[in-house]
Enzyme design. Structure first.
Site, PDB file in Angstrom:
ATOM      1  N   SER A 238       0.852  -1.186   0.000  1.00 20.93           N
ATOM      2  CA  SER A 238       0.000   0.000   0.000  1.00 20.93           C
ATOM      3  C   SER A 238       0.887   1.235   0.000  1.00 20.93           C
ATOM      4  O   SER A 238       2.079   1.147   0.291  1.00 20.93           O
ATOM      5  CB  SER A 238      -0.908  -0.023   1.239  1.00 20.93           C
ATOM      6  OG  SER A 238      -1.783   1.088   1.265  1.00 20.93           O
ATOM      7  N   CYS A 239       0.290   2.385  -0.336  1.00 20.56           N
ATOM      8  CA  CYS A 239       1.038   3.654  -0.293  1.00 20.56           C
ATOM      9  C   CYS A 239       0.011   4.773  -0.291  1.00 20.56           C
ATOM     10  O   CYS A 239      -1.047   4.648   0.305  1.00 20.56           O
ATOM     11  CB  CYS A 239       2.022   3.767  -1.459  1.00 20.56           C
ATOM     12  SG  CYS A 239       1.248   3.715  -3.092  1.00 20.56           S
ATOM     13  N   GLY A 240       0.279   5.872  -0.972  1.00 19.13           N
ATOM     14  CA  GLY A 240      -0.692   6.960  -1.041  1.00 19.13           C
ATOM     15  C   GLY A 240      -1.788   6.699  -2.051  1.00 19.13           C
ATOM     16  O   GLY A 240      -2.974   6.796  -1.754  1.00 19.13           O
TER      17      GLY A 240
END
Length: 283
Positions: A238-240
């Site tokens: 996951s990330c932004g």
């Protein structure tokens, strides 16, 4: 170590530049705050023969979330129009060194296309070495692409919420430590600060050397080991907004761990849902 399914060096690409079945993609994407255009910079200078892969355009226009994975038919038609298809070896790079190119690599893998590698160090390394560049558009010849979507490589918010609750996956977050801990504001308005409960922080910059090439396999293993993650569990990244998360997927693939998926909505989705739990601090 050059691997046409994960990562190749500038030396490898230079040696193969004239291969008839090589297709090069410029997958540069900048964040809005940077005030730069990947397509505009591509039109000024790119690696000879490169086509521009627009991550925002080749996405799911039906979704309110940014650059979500496109429907199969859209991916096929866009790539066909770019002259990229079956039997091609694809190399993708970006203007930051190793940033958005990993997202393009992951998209190809999601679509069942394995013959794709990221250019290690990207356009900055290529230019720093004084290698050939051009501003000419490539000659396009139509090529059919067979797509077999690999559904196990992407997760939605319901699946990630279940994984966070059950603990049967390791969830790895590629954002900076300050954003992960909830100490830095999110660049997108309206999002809560923090992280998915139970997730672990692997800032994507920790996987890269100073010149934006990817660390070697032993160094990558050390980064993952330092998180305390259980390598026997499958991974969700996951990330932004699902771009830098793919750098973790690429790094996992480089060390031989193949049971990984990407949470496409990432924090843009999770952080906007008031009913989803948010953790702050280190854990």
């Amino acid at each position: 170590m050059d691997d046409p399914k994960t990562l190749v060096s500038t030396d490898w690409l230079a040696a193969h530049l004239k291969d008839p079945d090589l297709r090069i993609l410029d997958g540069t994407m900048f964040m809005a705050a940077e005030g730069r255009s990947g397509r505009a910079e591509y039109e000024v200078a790119h690696i000879p023969g490169a086509r521009f892969f627009d991550i925002d355009d080749i996405s799911d226009a039906r979704s309110e979330l940014p650059h979500m994975a496109p429907p199969v038919e859209k991916f096929m038609s866009k790539l066909r129009a770019m002259g990229v298809g079956d039997g091609h070896q694809v190399v993708v790079y970006d203007a930051k060194g190793l940033f958005s190119a990993a997202r393009v690599w992951w998209l190809f893998r999601l679509m069942g296309q394995d013959n794709i590698a990221v250019l290690d160090g990207g356009f900055p390394k290529w230019q720093a070495e004084g290698r050939a560049i051009e501003d000419m558009p490539p000659i396009i010849r139509d090529r059919h692409m067979t797509v077999r979507r690999q559904n196990q490589m992407v997760k939605d918010v319901t699946q990630v919420a279940a994984a966070a609750k059950l603990g049967d996956y390791e969830i790895l977050d590629a954002r900076s430590a300050a954003r992960f801990r909830g100490e830095a504001p999110e660049p997108r308005a309206g999002l809560r600060a923090g992280h998915i409960p139970g997730s672990k922080n692997v800032p994507y910059t920790d996987l890269l050397n100073a010149d934006m090439t990817m660390k070697d396999a032993d160094a990558l293993r050390a980064v993952f080991a330092a998180t305390g993650m259980d390598m026997t569990k499958p991974v969700i990244t996951s990330c932004g907004s699902g771009v830098t998360a793919a750098i973790i997927n690429l790094a996992l693939e480089r060390i031989g761990k193949t049971d990984h998926a990407l949470y496409d909505g990432s924090w843009t989705e999770w952080g906007a849902f008031p009913t989803l739990p948010v953790a702050t601090g280190e854990v």
